[in-house]
Structure formats: C-alpha cells, structure tokens
Scaffold this motif. Structure first.
Motif, PDB file in Angstrom:
ATOM      1  N   GLU A 112       0.798  -1.224   0.000  1.00 42.20           N
ATOM      2  CA  GLU A 112       0.000   0.000   0.000  1.00 42.20           C
ATOM      3  C   GLU A 112       0.835   1.282   0.000  1.00 42.20           C
ATOM      4  O   GLU A 112       0.289   2.379  -0.024  1.00 42.20           O
ATOM      5  N   LEU A 113       2.167   1.161   0.011  1.00 40.85           N
ATOM      6  CA  LEU A 113       3.014   2.348  -0.070  1.00 40.85           C
ATOM      7  C   LEU A 113       3.087   2.823  -1.524  1.00 40.85           C
ATOM      8  O   LEU A 113       3.443   2.055  -2.420  1.00 40.85           O
ATOM      9  N   GLU A 114       2.767   4.083  -1.754  1.00 40.36           N
ATOM     10  CA  GLU A 114       2.773   4.625  -3.102  1.00 40.36           C
ATOM     11  C   GLU A 114       4.203   4.948  -3.540  1.00 40.36           C
ATOM     12  O   GLU A 114       4.995   5.476  -2.758  1.00 40.36           O
ATOM     13  N   HIS A 115       4.516   4.609  -4.789  1.00 40.10           N
ATOM     14  CA  HIS A 115       5.845   4.858  -5.335  1.00 40.10           C
ATOM     15  C   HIS A 115       5.761   4.875  -6.850  1.00 40.10           C
ATOM     16  O   HIS A 115       4.790   4.360  -7.421  1.00 40.10           O
ATOM     17  N   VAL A 116       6.770   5.449  -7.497  1.00 38.33           N
ATOM     18  CA  VAL A 116       6.758   5.531  -8.954  1.00 38.33           C
ATOM     19  C   VAL A 116       7.931   4.787  -9.587  1.00 38.33           C
ATOM     20  O   VAL A 116       7.943   4.556 -10.791  1.00 38.33           O
ATOM     21  N   ASN A 117       8.928   4.424  -8.773  1.00 40.45           N
ATOM     22  CA  ASN A 117      10.082   3.683  -9.275  1.00 40.45           C
ATOM     23  C   ASN A 117      10.787   3.032  -8.082  1.00 40.45           C
ATOM     24  O   ASN A 117      10.326   3.147  -6.937  1.00 40.45           O
ATOM     25  N   ALA A 118      11.886   2.343  -8.355  1.00 44.35           N
ATOM     26  CA  ALA A 118      12.591   1.625  -7.287  1.00 44.35           C
ATOM     27  C   ALA A 118      13.100   2.587  -6.216  1.00 44.35           C
ATOM     28  O   ALA A 118      13.053   2.292  -5.018  1.00 44.35           O
ATOM     29  N   TYR A 119      13.579   3.747  -6.638  1.00 46.43           N
ATOM     30  CA  TYR A 119      14.124   4.710  -5.677  1.00 46.43           C
ATOM     31  C   TYR A 119      13.042   5.227  -4.734  1.00 46.43           C
ATOM     32  O   TYR A 119      13.249   5.268  -3.511  1.00 46.43           O
ATOM     33  N   ALA A 134      10.126   5.448   0.443  1.00 45.32           N
ATOM     34  CA  ALA A 134       8.835   5.271   1.117  1.00 45.32           C
ATOM     35  C   ALA A 134       8.927   4.226   2.224  1.00 45.32           C
ATOM     36  O   ALA A 134       8.412   4.427   3.334  1.00 45.32           O
ATOM     37  N   VAL A 135       9.594   3.113   1.949  1.00 43.86           N
ATOM     38  CA  VAL A 135       9.693   2.050   2.952  1.00 43.86           C
ATOM     39  C   VAL A 135      10.560   2.523   4.121  1.00 43.86           C
ATOM     40  O   VAL A 135      10.243   2.258   5.288  1.00 43.86           O
ATOM     41  N   ALA A 136      11.644   3.230   3.820  1.00 49.39           N
ATOM     42  CA  ALA A 136      12.499   3.763   4.894  1.00 49.39           C
ATOM     43  C   ALA A 136      11.719   4.745   5.772  1.00 49.39           C
ATOM     44  O   ALA A 136      11.879   4.762   6.998  1.00 49.39           O
ATOM     45  N   LEU A 137      10.868   5.538   5.168  1.00 50.00           N
ATOM     46  CA  LEU A 137      10.068   6.507   5.925  1.00 50.00           C
ATOM     47  C   LEU A 137       8.964   5.833   6.740  1.00 50.00           C
ATOM     48  O   LEU A 137       8.464   6.407   7.709  1.00 50.00           O
ATOM     49  N   SER A 138       8.589   4.623   6.352  1.00 49.09           N
ATOM     50  CA  SER A 138       7.433   3.969   6.976  1.00 49.09           C
ATOM     51  C   SER A 138       7.740   3.322   8.324  1.00 49.09           C
ATOM     52  O   SER A 138       6.826   2.870   9.013  1.00 49.09           O
ATOM     53  N   ALA A 139       9.016   3.269   8.713  1.00 48.44           N
ATOM     54  CA  ALA A 139       9.364   2.689  10.015  1.00 48.44           C
ATOM     55  C   ALA A 139       8.653   3.464  11.124  1.00 48.44           C
ATOM     56  O   ALA A 139       8.746   4.685  11.196  1.00 48.44           O
ATOM     57  N   GLN A 140       7.921   2.738  11.959  1.00 45.20           N
ATOM     58  CA  GLN A 140       7.165   3.338  13.067  1.00 45.20           C
ATOM     59  C   GLN A 140       6.193   4.413  12.584  1.00 45.20           C
ATOM     60  O   GLN A 140       5.954   5.415  13.247  1.00 45.20           O
ATOM     61  N   ALA A 141       5.645   4.212  11.395  1.00 46.92           N
ATOM     62  CA  ALA A 141       4.645   5.123  10.833  1.00 46.92           C
ATOM     63  C   ALA A 141       3.664   4.290  10.011  1.00 46.92           C
ATOM     64  O   ALA A 141       3.959   3.154   9.639  1.00 46.92           O
ATOM     65  N   THR A 142       2.504   4.845   9.713  1.00 49.49           N
ATOM     66  CA  THR A 142       1.521   4.117   8.912  1.00 49.49           C
ATOM     67  C   THR A 142       1.768   4.361   7.428  1.00 49.49           C
ATOM     68  O   THR A 142       2.290   5.413   7.036  1.00 49.49           O
ATOM     69  N   ASP A 143       1.373   3.394   6.604  1.00 46.65           N
ATOM     70  CA  ASP A 143       1.497   3.575   5.159  1.00 46.65           C
ATOM     71  C   ASP A 143       0.687   4.785   4.701  1.00 46.65           C
ATOM     72  O   ASP A 143       1.136   5.564   3.854  1.00 46.65           O
TER      73      ASP A 143
END
Length: 214
Positions: free
Chosen positions: A27-34, A39-48
């Motif tokens: 459910e994390l929005e992204h447009v490419n691998a970067y 997004a995944v790094a930012l999601s630690a201890q946070a909601t998607d």
C-alpha cells in the motif's frame, strides 16, 4: 506461540488467500525503485497512509536520488515533518541518495547486501524492495506478519528473523512471491492486534489461535 502448521494446511490457507486476492499489492505509493526505497524507509514506526500523504507531493519533485539531493535536507523535512522521527529519516534519505548517485550511478541495487548497506535501510526494507520491485520471493516481516504467523501457526517464531525463516522454509514455493503481502493484509484488516475478526476470517477453521473472537 502456536505450533507450526503442516504443509497441507498451509497450502489450503494460501490457496484461500490467493482466491480472495490473486495479486495482493503493497500500500506504499511509489513511482520507481528509488521512491519505493524512500517510502519504505520513511514507513518505520509510521503508517502507510501517513507516509503516502507526505510523499505524494515530494515524489512529484524528487523521484530520483539526484533530485532529492538538489532538494536538500531542509526542504525534505518540510515535506515529511508529519512522519515520526522525520529529522533522522531525512538525514538518512539524503545520505542514501548521495551513495546511490556516487556508487551506483543513481540506480537502486537489486541485492540485499547492497540495499542493507544504505543508511536507514534494514533487512525488512531491503526485503520489501526486493519483493515488490525486483519480484524476488523475499519476506519482509513486520508487526502484522509476526502476529499472524505466531497466532495462526503459519510461521511461528520468537523474533522477526525466526518468523522470516519459518515463512521461507514452510510456505509452499508457489505462494512465496505474494506470501508477505497476504499476511500483512490479513493482519491489518482481519487478524487485528486487539480485536481479531475471527468470525469473518476465511481461515478460522485452520488457524491454531486458541482465543478466537467469534
């Protein structure tokens, strides 16, 4: 912690998951691998949902490592300050962007070791990227998977590494690609921490959880 379910039961569980959701998506929005790494790094201890809200505008102007470096740490902070631990995360995003530009030609590597060498990228983040972008059967164990794995007997383990091994070792190979998404979604929307929705659960007859909430 429940005992490990047998192979035939696991096959039936994932057959049901597959029938209900043939192509589960993160459910994390992204447009490419970067942007996925960020997004995944930012999601630690946070909601998607919270991460998506912060990154929609960010990724429109900084969807490559070089653009992120051009944006700079202070402007990055302005975009992500609604996310927990945003100052430290901003530092890591700038650092990993610099490494990607200098060491990888601005491209995201497709090896776990290389990904884990990036600031703010742990094994879980690396596994998410390997699975979602590079289509490798890597298993990213979060709190949902840890809970579902242990409650149900699908993948019991005392820590996240043990649960990751249980998923890799015991879930049939043809379900490995989507296994972690099925488990995350099941934990997020059905097998909830405080009030599991056992009455409407599609695997309740196979699950080993003793305190079913019917």
């Amino acid at each position: 912690m429940a005992k490990q379910l047998d192979y035939h039961t696991l096959r039936e569980i994932f057959t049901r998951f597959q029938a209900a959701e043939p192509e589960p998506k993160g459910e994390l929005e992204h447009v490419n691998a970067y942007t996925l790494v960020v997004a995944v790094a930012l999601s630690a201890q946070a909601t998607d949902a919270g991460v998506n809200k912060a990154t929609r505008a960010l990724f429109k102007i900084a969807d490559t490592p070089q653009k992120m470096l051009d944006l700079g740490e202070e402007q990055l902070i302005e975009h992500i300050k609604t996310i927990g631990l945003y100052r430290n995360k901003a530092k890591n995003v700038i650092k990993l962007s610099k490494i990607l530009v200098e060491d990888y030609g601005g491209e995201v590597p497709n090896s776990r070791a290389a990904l884990q060498s990036l600031p703010g990228v742990g094994r879980k983040t690396a596994n998410v990227v390997l699975n979602m972008w590079w289509k490798q059967p890597a298993q990213a164990v979060d709190t949902h998977i840890f809970r579902v794995g242990n409650r149900s007997g699908i993948a019991p383990g005392k820590d996240v590494d043990a649960v990751e091994r249980a998923v890799e070792d015991n879930i049939p190979a043809d379900f490995q690609q989507h296994a972690h998404h099925w488990l995350i979604l099941h934990g997020r929307y059905h097998c909830k921490a405080r009030k599991p929705m056992c009455g409407s659960c599609l695997i309740r007859d196979l699950c080993m959880f003793e305190d079913k909430n019917l």
